[in-house]
Write a protein that holds these residues in place. Structure first.
Motif, PDB file in Angstrom:
ATOM      1  N   SER A   2       0.926  -1.370   0.016  1.00  0.00           N
ATOM      2  CA  SER A   2      -0.080   0.130   0.054  1.00  0.00           C
ATOM      3  C   SER A   2       1.148   1.244   0.051  1.00  0.00           C
ATOM      4  O   SER A   2       1.747   1.256   0.900  1.00  0.00           O
ATOM      5  CB  SER A   2      -0.806  -0.071   1.401  1.00  0.00           C
ATOM      6  OG  SER A   2      -1.767   1.102   1.311  1.00  0.00           O
ATOM      7  N   VAL A   3       0.853   2.190  -0.920  1.00  0.00           N
ATOM      8  CA  VAL A   3       1.812   3.229  -1.172  1.00  0.00           C
ATOM      9  C   VAL A   3       1.267   4.457  -0.512  1.00  0.00           C
ATOM     10  O   VAL A   3       0.171   4.561  -0.632  1.00  0.00           O
ATOM     11  CB  VAL A   3       1.675   3.811  -2.502  1.00  0.00           C
ATOM     12  CG1 VAL A   3       2.756   4.820  -2.788  1.00  0.00           C
ATOM     13  CG2 VAL A   3       2.433   2.499  -3.700  1.00  0.00           C
ATOM     14  N   GLY A   7       1.358  13.341   0.744  1.00  0.00           N
ATOM     15  CA  GLY A   7       1.430  14.539  -0.014  1.00  0.00           C
ATOM     16  C   GLY A   7       2.053  14.358  -1.452  1.00  0.00           C
ATOM     17  O   GLY A   7       2.264  15.132  -2.400  1.00  0.00           O
ATOM     18  N   ILE A   8       2.502  13.065  -1.651  1.00  0.00           N
ATOM     19  CA  ILE A   8       2.986  12.829  -3.109  1.00  0.00           C
ATOM     20  C   ILE A   8       1.850  12.552  -4.089  1.00  0.00           C
ATOM     21  O   ILE A   8       0.716  12.009  -3.767  1.00  0.00           O
ATOM     22  CB  ILE A   8       3.698  11.470  -2.917  1.00  0.00           C
ATOM     23  CG1 ILE A   8       4.845  11.664  -1.991  1.00  0.00           C
ATOM     24  CG2 ILE A   8       4.293  11.020  -4.206  1.00  0.00           C
ATOM     25  CD1 ILE A   8       5.446  10.228  -1.774  1.00  0.00           C
ATOM     26  N   PRO A   9       2.039  13.311  -5.298  1.00  0.00           N
ATOM     27  CA  PRO A   9       1.067  13.010  -6.369  1.00  0.00           C
ATOM     28  C   PRO A   9       0.482  11.758  -6.709  1.00  0.00           C
ATOM     29  O   PRO A   9       1.590  10.864  -6.678  1.00  0.00           O
ATOM     30  CB  PRO A   9       1.470  13.859  -7.498  1.00  0.00           C
ATOM     31  CG  PRO A   9       2.617  14.996  -6.975  1.00  0.00           C
ATOM     32  CD  PRO A   9       3.046  14.073  -5.850  1.00  0.00           C
ATOM     33  N   ALA A  14       2.075   6.040  -7.955  1.00  0.00           N
ATOM     34  CA  ALA A  14       1.865   4.876  -8.765  1.00  0.00           C
ATOM     35  C   ALA A  14       3.235   4.510  -9.451  1.00  0.00           C
ATOM     36  O   ALA A  14       3.414   3.325  -9.801  1.00  0.00           O
ATOM     37  CB  ALA A  14       0.708   5.123  -9.740  1.00  0.00           C
ATOM     38  N   GLN A  15       3.704   5.373 -10.030  1.00  0.00           N
ATOM     39  CA  GLN A  15       5.143   5.203 -10.686  1.00  0.00           C
ATOM     40  C   GLN A  15       6.049   4.491  -9.653  1.00  0.00           C
ATOM     41  O   GLN A  15       6.777   3.420 -10.228  1.00  0.00           O
ATOM     42  CB  GLN A  15       5.733   6.248 -11.379  1.00  0.00           C
ATOM     43  CG  GLN A  15       6.919   6.170 -12.147  1.00  0.00           C
ATOM     44  CD  GLN A  15       7.215   7.603 -12.996  1.00  0.00           C
ATOM     45  OE1 GLN A  15       6.458   7.922 -13.628  1.00  0.00           O
ATOM     46  NE2 GLN A  15       8.562   7.782 -12.897  1.00  0.00           N
ATOM     47  N   GLU A  16       6.259   5.079  -8.720  1.00  0.00           N
ATOM     48  CA  GLU A  16       7.144   4.310  -7.761  1.00  0.00           C
ATOM     49  C   GLU A  16       6.752   2.969  -7.521  1.00  0.00           C
ATOM     50  O   GLU A  16       7.449   1.905  -7.202  1.00  0.00           O
ATOM     51  CB  GLU A  16       7.163   5.033  -6.383  1.00  0.00           C
ATOM     52  CG  GLU A  16       8.040   6.376  -6.474  1.00  0.00           C
ATOM     53  CD  GLU A  16       9.504   6.157  -7.090  1.00  0.00           C
ATOM     54  OE1 GLU A  16      10.146   5.311  -6.499  1.00  0.00           O
ATOM     55  OE2 GLU A  16       9.794   7.040  -7.993  1.00  0.00           O
ATOM     56  N   GLY A  17       5.377   2.646  -7.292  1.00  0.00           N
ATOM     57  CA  GLY A  17       5.016   1.531  -6.883  1.00  0.00           C
ATOM     58  C   GLY A  17       5.021   0.456  -7.951  1.00  0.00           C
ATOM     59  O   GLY A  17       5.508  -0.650  -7.843  1.00  0.00           O
ATOM     60  N   ILE A  18       5.099   0.747  -9.185  1.00  0.00           N
ATOM     61  CA  ILE A  18       5.223  -0.003 -10.367  1.00  0.00           C
ATOM     62  C   ILE A  18       6.779  -0.627 -10.528  1.00  0.00           C
ATOM     63  O   ILE A  18       6.946  -1.685 -10.522  1.00  0.00           O
ATOM     64  CB  ILE A  18       5.056   0.652 -11.631  1.00  0.00           C
ATOM     65  CG1 ILE A  18       3.458   0.836 -11.789  1.00  0.00           C
ATOM     66  CG2 ILE A  18       5.409  -0.180 -12.862  1.00  0.00           C
ATOM     67  CD1 ILE A  18       2.972   1.669 -12.901  1.00  0.00           C
ATOM     68  N   LEU A  19       7.553   0.596 -10.049  1.00  0.00           N
ATOM     69  CA  LEU A  19       9.033   0.123 -10.253  1.00  0.00           C
ATOM     70  C   LEU A  19       9.280  -0.703  -8.961  1.00  0.00           C
ATOM     71  O   LEU A  19      10.305  -1.805  -9.131  1.00  0.00           O
ATOM     72  CB  LEU A  19       9.994   1.325 -10.052  1.00  0.00           C
ATOM     73  CG  LEU A  19       9.718   2.286 -11.308  1.00  0.00           C
ATOM     74  CD1 LEU A  19      10.724   3.727 -11.000  1.00  0.00           C
ATOM     75  CD2 LEU A  19      10.332   1.644 -12.362  1.00  0.00           C
ATOM     76  N   ARG A  51      -2.631   4.465 -14.822  1.00  0.00           N
ATOM     77  CA  ARG A  51      -2.652   4.613 -16.212  1.00  0.00           C
ATOM     78  C   ARG A  51      -1.600   5.540 -16.598  1.00  0.00           C
ATOM     79  O   ARG A  51      -1.016   5.703 -17.383  1.00  0.00           O
ATOM     80  CB  ARG A  51      -3.952   4.684 -16.985  1.00  0.00           C
ATOM     81  CG  ARG A  51      -4.889   3.712 -17.053  1.00  0.00           C
ATOM     82  CD  ARG A  51      -6.150   3.784 -17.655  1.00  0.00           C
ATOM     83  NE  ARG A  51      -6.962   2.676 -17.686  1.00  0.00           N
ATOM     84  CZ  ARG A  51      -8.237   2.755 -16.873  1.00  0.00           C
ATOM     85  NH1 ARG A  51      -8.731   3.895 -16.254  1.00  0.00           N
ATOM     86  NH2 ARG A  51      -8.917   1.699 -16.792  1.00  0.00           N
ATOM     87  N   ALA A  52      -1.881   6.806 -15.789  1.00  0.00           N
ATOM     88  CA  ALA A  52      -0.947   8.059 -15.978  1.00  0.00           C
ATOM     89  C   ALA A  52       0.699   7.460 -15.634  1.00  0.00           C
ATOM     90  O   ALA A  52       1.595   7.789 -16.495  1.00  0.00           O
ATOM     91  CB  ALA A  52      -1.290   9.080 -15.127  1.00  0.00           C
TER      92      ALA A  52
END
Length: 256
Positions: A2-3, A7-9, A14-19, A51-52
């Protein structure tokens, strides 16, 4: 996973989570991500944010979308870390890929005024000039034109650099080792000839690199000009002094 928001956009989370997912699951180039719904649930982000993030990672050549099939991980890009003494083959191998070359030409020339200025040699000094297309696996990555100080490696033109490494030959046959160098990198666009060799469209953005590599005592070894695809190769700094390497575990963040 769970990310945490803090305050992180959402797209960045999501990008950090994918990596994180790619690394924790040990996904390699060619592996497919799980479906968006499942991945969004696993990472604790919305499908819109996911998706973004996927689109952002596609634009930076970490992922690719295959219509009707899904989203796939691309092979890691080789990386040149400025403070470390690398050759292309070493950088490709460190990315877990196989280096290769296609020799365009190799010949002996004499330094003109420009090459004399750039190498620190005198006008008329003998140089071994060689142009190669460099590959990572079966992908063309760069076009390199090397001007090697012939005085420190006489007879080097007898080697077959379609299959041999320049730096391996210099070290093994001539006991010549690069101790330090200078690099300059700018942005350019591929000419028609460059685009054909790199299998991209004419005008595609490329890195244009100039480098001068010297022995520890300052004797010039090689002046290099290179046209490099940003989608297939990267540059970074490790924050150390020249010639210093981070431990492998500390440089893991450079994987993508």
């Amino acid at each position: 996973m769970s990310v945490m928001s803090s305050g992180i956009p959402p797209k960045d989370r999501a990008q950090e989570g994918i990596l994180w997912h790619i690394k924790s699951e040990g996904l390699k180039g060619g592996d497919r991500l799980m479906p968006e719904r499942e991945l969004a649930e696993k990472l604790g982000v919305s499908r819109t944010a996911l998706r973004a993030a996927i689109m952002q990672l596609i634009s930076t050549h970490v992922l690719e979308s295959r219509q009707g099939s899904g989203t796939y991980v691309l092979p890691p890009k080789p990386i040149n870390i400025f403070q470390e003494t690398y050759n292309f083959s070493e950088a490709v191998r460190r990315a877990g890929r196989e280096p290769g070359s296609v020799l365009v030409y190799a010949r002996l020339i004499e330094a003109d005024g420009d090459l004399a200025d750039r190498t620190g040699l005198v006008v008329g000094a003998p140089l071994f000039e060689m142009r190669r297309v460099r590959f990572a696996d079966d992908e063309p990555v760069a076009i390199e034109t090397a001007y090697v100080n012939y005085a420190i490696c006489p007879g080097i033109e007898a080697h077959d650099f379609a299959v041999e490494s320049l730096y391996d030959v210099l070290a093994g046959e001539y006991d010549v080792h690069v101790g330090h160098g200078e690099e300059r990198i700018s942005i350019a666009r591929a000419t028609a000839d460059e685009a054909s060799l790199l299998r991209v469209e004419e005008g595609s953005p490329v890195f244009f690199e100039r480098a001068l590599e010297c022995q520890a005592d300052g004797v010039p070894v090689e002046y290099l000009k290179a046209v490099i695809l940003p989608s297939r190769y990267r540059f970074a700094s490790n924050g150390c002094e020249n010639g210093s390497r981070l431990k492998e575990v500390k440089s893991a963040w450079l994987t993508w």
